[in-house]
Design a protein around this motif. Structure first.
Motif, PDB file in Angstrom:
ATOM      1  N   TYR A   1     -71.653  39.590  12.386  1.00 30.20           N
ATOM      2  CA  TYR A   1     -71.603  39.046  13.748  1.00 30.20           C
ATOM      3  C   TYR A   1     -72.031  37.585  13.778  1.00 30.20           C
ATOM      4  O   TYR A   1     -71.346  36.734  14.374  1.00 30.20           O
ATOM      5  CB  TYR A   1     -72.508  39.882  14.659  1.00 30.20           C
ATOM      6  N   TYR A   2     -73.143  37.291  13.133  1.00 25.67           N
ATOM      7  CA  TYR A   2     -73.681  35.929  13.137  1.00 25.67           C
ATOM      8  C   TYR A   2     -72.722  34.944  12.468  1.00 25.67           C
ATOM      9  O   TYR A   2     -72.388  33.898  13.035  1.00 25.67           O
ATOM     10  CB  TYR A   2     -75.038  35.939  12.437  1.00 25.67           C
TER      11      TYR A   2
ATOM     12  N   GLY B   1     -69.461  35.445  11.637  1.00 24.62           N
ATOM     13  CA  GLY B   1     -68.120  35.469  12.209  1.00 24.62           C
ATOM     14  C   GLY B   1     -67.999  34.627  13.475  1.00 24.62           C
ATOM     15  O   GLY B   1     -67.121  33.762  13.579  1.00 24.62           O
ATOM     16  N   VAL B   2     -68.891  34.867  14.426  1.00 24.70           N
ATOM     17  CA  VAL B   2     -68.813  34.132  15.692  1.00 24.70           C
ATOM     18  C   VAL B   2     -69.148  32.660  15.489  1.00 24.70           C
ATOM     19  O   VAL B   2     -68.464  31.773  16.013  1.00 24.70           O
ATOM     20  CB  VAL B   2     -69.754  34.760  16.739  1.00 24.70           C
ATOM     21  N   SER B   3     -70.190  32.375  14.708  1.00 24.94           N
ATOM     22  CA  SER B   3     -70.570  30.981  14.462  1.00 24.94           C
ATOM     23  C   SER B   3     -69.464  30.234  13.732  1.00 24.94           C
ATOM     24  O   SER B   3     -69.225  29.045  14.010  1.00 24.94           O
ATOM     25  CB  SER B   3     -71.860  30.927  13.642  1.00 24.94           C
ATOM     26  N   LEU B   4     -68.778  30.915  12.820  1.00 16.54           N
ATOM     27  CA  LEU B   4     -67.711  30.269  12.053  1.00 16.54           C
ATOM     28  C   LEU B   4     -66.531  29.919  12.943  1.00 16.54           C
ATOM     29  O   LEU B   4     -65.998  28.801  12.887  1.00 16.54           O
ATOM     30  CB  LEU B   4     -67.263  31.198  10.921  1.00 16.54           C
ATOM     31  N   ILE B   5     -66.116  30.849  13.784  1.00 14.32           N
ATOM     32  CA  ILE B   5     -64.953  30.610  14.651  1.00 14.32           C
ATOM     33  C   ILE B   5     -65.257  29.509  15.668  1.00 14.32           C
ATOM     34  O   ILE B   5     -64.499  28.546  15.806  1.00 14.32           O
ATOM     35  CB  ILE B   5     -64.547  31.917  15.361  1.00 14.32           C
TER      36      ILE B   5
ATOM     37  N   VAL C   1     -76.565  32.149  16.939  1.00 15.88           N
ATOM     38  CA  VAL C   1     -75.132  31.860  16.958  1.00 15.88           C
ATOM     39  C   VAL C   1     -74.860  30.605  17.781  1.00 15.88           C
ATOM     40  O   VAL C   1     -74.105  29.715  17.371  1.00 15.88           O
ATOM     41  CB  VAL C   1     -74.341  33.064  17.513  1.00 15.88           C
ATOM     42  N   VAL C   2     -75.490  30.535  18.952  1.00 11.81           N
ATOM     43  CA  VAL C   2     -75.336  29.354  19.802  1.00 11.81           C
ATOM     44  C   VAL C   2     -75.862  28.109  19.090  1.00 11.81           C
ATOM     45  O   VAL C   2     -75.236  27.043  19.099  1.00 11.81           O
ATOM     46  CB  VAL C   2     -76.076  29.561  21.137  1.00 11.81           C
ATOM     47  N   LEU C   3     -77.017  28.232  18.446  1.00  9.77           N
ATOM     48  CA  LEU C   3     -77.617  27.094  17.762  1.00  9.77           C
ATOM     49  C   LEU C   3     -76.719  26.568  16.655  1.00  9.77           C
ATOM     50  O   LEU C   3     -76.462  25.355  16.559  1.00  9.77           O
ATOM     51  CB  LEU C   3     -78.975  27.499  17.189  1.00  9.77           C
TER      52      LEU C   3
ATOM     53  N   LYS D   1     -82.783  42.923  13.613  1.00 10.26           N
ATOM     54  CA  LYS D   1     -81.875  41.806  13.844  1.00 10.26           C
ATOM     55  C   LYS D   1     -81.767  40.876  12.637  1.00 10.26           C
ATOM     56  O   LYS D   1     -81.087  39.851  12.719  1.00 10.26           O
ATOM     57  CB  LYS D   1     -82.331  41.005  15.064  1.00 10.26           C
ATOM     58  N   TYR D   2     -82.415  41.238  11.549  1.00 11.27           N
ATOM     59  CA  TYR D   2     -82.406  40.369  10.374  1.00 11.27           C
ATOM     60  C   TYR D   2     -80.993  40.197   9.822  1.00 11.27           C
ATOM     61  O   TYR D   2     -80.193  41.145   9.807  1.00 11.27           O
ATOM     62  CB  TYR D   2     -83.288  40.948   9.270  1.00 11.27           C
ATOM     63  N   THR D   3     -80.698  38.993   9.340  1.00 14.34           N
ATOM     64  CA  THR D   3     -79.480  38.760   8.577  1.00 14.34           C
ATOM     65  C   THR D   3     -79.752  39.117   7.116  1.00 14.34           C
ATOM     66  O   THR D   3     -80.880  39.437   6.732  1.00 14.34           O
ATOM     67  CB  THR D   3     -79.030  37.303   8.694  1.00 14.34           C
ATOM     68  N   ILE D   4     -78.713  39.021   6.301  1.00 15.56           N
ATOM     69  CA  ILE D   4     -78.823  39.526   4.928  1.00 15.56           C
ATOM     70  C   ILE D   4     -79.846  38.726   4.118  1.00 15.56           C
ATOM     71  O   ILE D   4     -80.564  39.284   3.284  1.00 15.56           O
ATOM     72  CB  ILE D   4     -77.434  39.507   4.246  1.00 15.56           C
TER      73      ILE D   4
END
Length: 278
Positions: free
Chosen positions: A75-76, A78-82, A142-144, A222-225
């Motif tokens: 999610y983090y 994918g959305v940030s990349l697009i 994601v916004v940041l 909510k941790y990322t990998i």
């Protein structure tokens, strides 16, 4: 002369071979260590496993939260990349194809940002995120990362757009196309190679980002990998389950390896094209 050239080529091949082995060997070592039991690992780290312990991967997926953190990362990233790549393309288009007052000053500020370490913005960014109630939120980071423009990506994509002939936009304007239509129907299709190259670099940066999620996320769910793997490594101070940790490390490398296998040609073509056109 021919013998000298052949000797130099052979020397380069040997150096590249040694370099490749130095990169691949640690990965192979981690892989077969992940298929051992902890007893085998502590008995002899160089010995191959007798029975392949594929269950270590299942344990890493569940016990150390690799599964949930991978979904958070999808999610983090994918959305940030697009969103981030789209905004970079718009910014590059405005700064390279449009004329307006203060353009040179804006470029100067962007170039100046290349000499400022990103860590300098950490404290004001955190204060801003806290005041906007975006801490401990995947959407917040994601916004940041989507709206935090990096000058390197902007300059890379600007090199592609600067090479396009101005007549293309002029012909589109004569046909009645608006600025947005020119951007979406003319500029974007012609800059596909550059956009793909920027997107690949953004993906690598986002997937390997550790400091941002580590600072802004406090909830383990909510941790990322990257943060999940760090927490798993910290557990090893009290629990000697290194083979499961190695299995988790191999899982985290799968997206990067797949991206390299399928997109290495795009990286080479995009980088070369940008160097020639810029």
């Amino acid at each position: 002369m021919q013998e000298r050239r052949t000797f130099v080529d052979a020397s380069w091949y040997v150096l590249l071979l040694i370099w490749s082995v130095s990169i691949l060997f640690p990965l192979l070592w981690v892989f077969y260590e992940s298929l051992k039991t902890n007893q085998e690992f502590f008995h002899d780290v160089w010995k191959l496993p007798t029975d392949l312990q594929w269950m270590n991967y299942g344990d890493a997926w569940t016990e150390y939260g690799i599964g949930s953190s991978m979904l958070n990362t999808v999610y983090y990233v994918g959305v940030s990349l697009i969103v981030g790549t789209f905004l970079t393309a718009i910014n590059a288009y405005v700064l390279t194809r449009l004329e307006f007052k203060g353009k040179k000053l804006l470029w100067g500020v962007i170039m100046l940002s290349l000499f400022l370490p990103g860590i300098n913005a950490l404290v004001p960014q955190y204060i801003l995120m806290r005041d906007l109630h975006l801490t401990n939120s995947l959407t917040g980071i994601v916004v940041l990362d989507s709206f935090s423009e990096i000058a390197f990506y902007l300059l890379m994509l600007s090199g592609f757009m600067q090479s396009l002939p101005k007549e293309l936009e002029e012909s589109g304007a004569i046909d009645g196309a608006s600025i947005f239509q020119i951007f979406f129907k003319i500029i974007l299709p012609l800059c596909t190679a550059g956009i793909v190259t920027v997107a690949i670099f953004k993906f690598l940066a986002l997937y390997n980002n550790f400091l941002g999620p580590f600072i802004y996320l406090g909830d383990p769910d909510k941790y990322t990998i990257g943060v999940a793997m760090y927490q798993a490594s910290q557990i090893m101070q009290y629990k000697a389950d290194w083979v499961t940790l190695f299995a988790g490390l191999m899982i985290t490398m799968i997206p990067l390896v797949l991206m390299y296998i399928f997109l290495q040609r795009n990286i080479m073509e995009g980088a070369t094209l940008g160097a020639v056109k810029g």
